[in-house]
Design an enzyme around this catalytic site. Sequence first.
Site, mmCIF file in Angstrom:
data_model
loop_
_atom_site.group_PDB
_atom_site.id
_atom_site.type_symbol
_atom_site.label_atom_id
_atom_site.label_comp_id
_atom_site.label_asym_id
_atom_site.label_seq_id
_atom_site.Cartn_x
_atom_site.Cartn_y
_atom_site.Cartn_z
ATOM 1 N N ARG A 1 0.835 -1.184 0.000
ATOM 2 C CA ARG A 1 0.000 0.000 0.000
ATOM 3 C C ARG A 1 0.880 1.248 0.000
ATOM 4 O O ARG A 1 2.090 1.163 0.209
ATOM 5 C CB ARG A 1 -0.918 0.008 1.233
ATOM 6 C CG ARG A 1 -0.164 -0.089 2.529
ATOM 7 C CD ARG A 1 -1.063 -0.196 3.735
ATOM 8 N NE ARG A 1 -1.478 1.113 4.214
ATOM 9 C CZ ARG A 1 -2.211 1.301 5.332
ATOM 10 N NH1 ARG A 1 -2.613 0.262 6.029
ATOM 11 N NH2 ARG A 1 -2.541 2.497 5.717
ATOM 12 N N ASN B 1 -6.486 7.443 2.399
ATOM 13 C CA ASN B 1 -6.344 6.684 3.637
ATOM 14 C C ASN B 1 -4.985 6.998 4.255
ATOM 15 O O ASN B 1 -3.943 6.724 3.654
ATOM 16 C CB ASN B 1 -6.430 5.179 3.363
ATOM 17 C CG ASN B 1 -6.322 4.357 4.638
ATOM 18 O OD1 ASN B 1 -7.261 4.313 5.429
ATOM 19 N ND2 ASN B 1 -5.182 3.713 4.844
ATOM 20 N N GLU B 2 -5.017 7.634 5.426
ATOM 21 C CA GLU B 2 -3.816 7.867 6.215
ATOM 22 C C GLU B 2 -2.682 8.513 5.405
ATOM 23 O O GLU B 2 -1.626 7.927 5.185
ATOM 24 C CB GLU B 2 -3.325 6.559 6.842
ATOM 25 C CG GLU B 2 -4.313 5.967 7.835
ATOM 26 C CD GLU B 2 -3.848 4.642 8.422
ATOM 27 O OE1 GLU B 2 -4.485 4.173 9.376
ATOM 28 O OE2 GLU B 2 -2.849 4.071 7.924
ATOM 29 N N GLU C 1 -10.952 4.518 12.659
ATOM 30 C CA GLU C 1 -10.336 3.201 12.853
ATOM 31 C C GLU C 1 -9.836 3.045 14.276
ATOM 32 O O GLU C 1 -9.214 3.950 14.837
ATOM 33 C CB GLU C 1 -9.129 3.007 11.924
ATOM 34 C CG GLU C 1 -9.418 2.705 10.480
ATOM 35 C CD GLU C 1 -8.138 2.351 9.731
ATOM 36 O OE1 GLU C 1 -7.194 1.818 10.368
ATOM 37 O OE2 GLU C 1 -8.074 2.623 8.529
ATOM 38 N N GLU D 1 -2.298 -8.018 5.904
ATOM 39 C CA GLU D 1 -2.937 -7.765 7.203
ATOM 40 C C GLU D 1 -3.809 -8.944 7.627
ATOM 41 O O GLU D 1 -4.832 -8.775 8.286
ATOM 42 C CB GLU D 1 -3.738 -6.464 7.143
ATOM 43 C CG GLU D 1 -2.825 -5.256 6.996
ATOM 44 C CD GLU D 1 -3.554 -3.932 7.095
ATOM 45 O OE1 GLU D 1 -3.071 -3.044 7.825
ATOM 46 O OE2 GLU D 1 -4.597 -3.761 6.426
#
Length: 663
Positions: free
Chosen positions: A114, A152-153, A306, A354
């Site tokens: 990612r 995302n992040e 999250e 994950e």
Amino acid sequence: MTGRLTRRLGGLAFGGDYNPEQWDAGVWKEDDLLMRQARVNLATVGVFSWALLEPEEGRYEFGWLDAQLDRLHANGVAVDLATPTASPPPWFTLAHPDAMPVTPEGARLVHGSRDTYCLAAPAYRQASRRIATALAERYGNHPATALWHVHNEYATVCVCDHVAEGFRRWLQHRYGSLDAVNSAWGTAFWSQHYGSWQEILPPRATQWHRNPAQVIDFRRYWSDEALAAYREQRDAIRAHSDRPVTTNLMLPGYQNLDLWAFGREVDFVGIDHYPDAPGLDAAADIAFGGDRARSFGGGKPWLLIEQGPSTVYAGDRTLPKEPGEMLRHSIQHLAHGSDGVLFFQWRQPRAGAEIWHSALVPHTGPESRIFREAVEVGEAVARLGELAGSRITAEAAVLHDADAWWGLDSQGLPSSELDYRGTLRRAHRALWDAGVTVDFAHPEADLRQYRLVVAPALYLMSDAAAENLREYVRQGGVLLVQYFSGVVDQSHQARLGGYPAAPLREALGVRVEEHRPLAAGAEITLSDGSSGSVWSEHLGASGAVKTVAEYPDGLPALTRHGFGTGTGWYLSTRLDDRAYTALVGRLLGEAGVRPVLPDLPEGAEAVVRRAEDGRKWLFLLHHGSGRAWRVTVSGHELLTDRPVPETGLNLHPGATAVVRLRA
């Protein structure tokens, strides 16, 4: 803006990341049943789905997502629809290798994980806008869509040639001329004077220490670049949808972003939070993260996007949460202002990097402790729906500044133990242990609402911040400034004539003449019996300053100075834990800041949320392992849906209660 979401949901949000594309129809059918059982009302969808949504450039496959959104909507679950730009698909890597990130050592990364992209690459930005626009055109008014979740992040950093060009443009806009850059960066040192813009590079690997002013400016640039990338997607979505838009900021450790700037641009702050230690330290970390999230949004409610159902990152181990902690941690996030409780993730994957990340439905299925606790949390969140939109007020603040953090990350400082995050957390922890509700505040913000302000690590301090703190004290505030603060200006140039910055010296009544870091492991005993470590200073004080504690040579170590109608305190060493706790307690008393409830047992926490109509809710959380906690209060306890007995509540370690207080 969380109000629009909670009105849509009919209360607080509960759910988390959902990846139906990883499963088949039989699992989907079970998910429908289990989500109803757990009272899930919001699912985050599409975060890492770019390869399936756009299997080749410009060709979209939305049929599967149509079916999933329709299915979730029919099952009573709203959708937080994500743009998938944190993970470009393999075809993008092949088509645009120049959009892959480059490390400071010069290695260009390739697809396979990612976050493999360069935010500054034109091809990446164009592709991101394109997929965000396509999603918004198709789903902007879909009945399932309740919220947009961009990216995302944001965290990945790159130093490629695209970044170099962007950095130069940013510098031209900020400074206007090369002369101004050379002056700000002090390039007369080490023959770094720049004669053309093309000579300037991002901070790549080099022989020894990098120019700290260049590094700080690069980090400012990179935060601005990330924010520009967010804005582009947000604006593309807003052209086709009126649903709120946010992103999930990663807390507490990553500091690649100016989180105050992001807080101004998102419709509401969303965070991801994973404790980095078990037990009571996890509870303190959740309070730290929640108070930061609330503060970055200007005190408004925020959303926990999250957390791990059973995830505590502790060094090289991922530890499970103890039984009951999933509920208590979730309620604690609500206590600190979140308008919901979301998890990563709904179902634990069978494959991928994950595979061992915890989930509400683990590999063992619904017949598990984790899922039973998930159902308990869902029921609790549903009972607390009336809290939506309520706020928290604080009388004490800890100063927090990305520039100061980046500055204290510089190479070549006098001590390697000068830790911005650790020092920030320690100040917050002392106030949290004292039972006091805490905000974070920018050093240039209006501080008049706070009786007490703690500046634990403002190594880099702007002229505006120094003047602001001076005025805060002059107008009646109580301020604690800690060692090695205000020693460089906004360009990372040393303050001349003594430290800290001149306006702050006036408020504190002290002048630091010399920094004297202590050897590793060394301690120094002060006149009041306390001890200091890490750092000490040769401190000169004006005649009006009271010396509260001295070094063995008789020089001041801790001082107190009346200035205007306020008081400026200066601490020039790292006090031992007991002494630091006592100092914070003394400051709270002097400032007139009282805990929400007195006489808290160790590990107990009390926080109040307030609605505009005057209603108040008291959160009671016993994170400790000691004595039971008797709380005498009148009202209705929401988790059990029972009036509080006349004898009050008796909370044993691990217990949680939420009381709607009687008016």
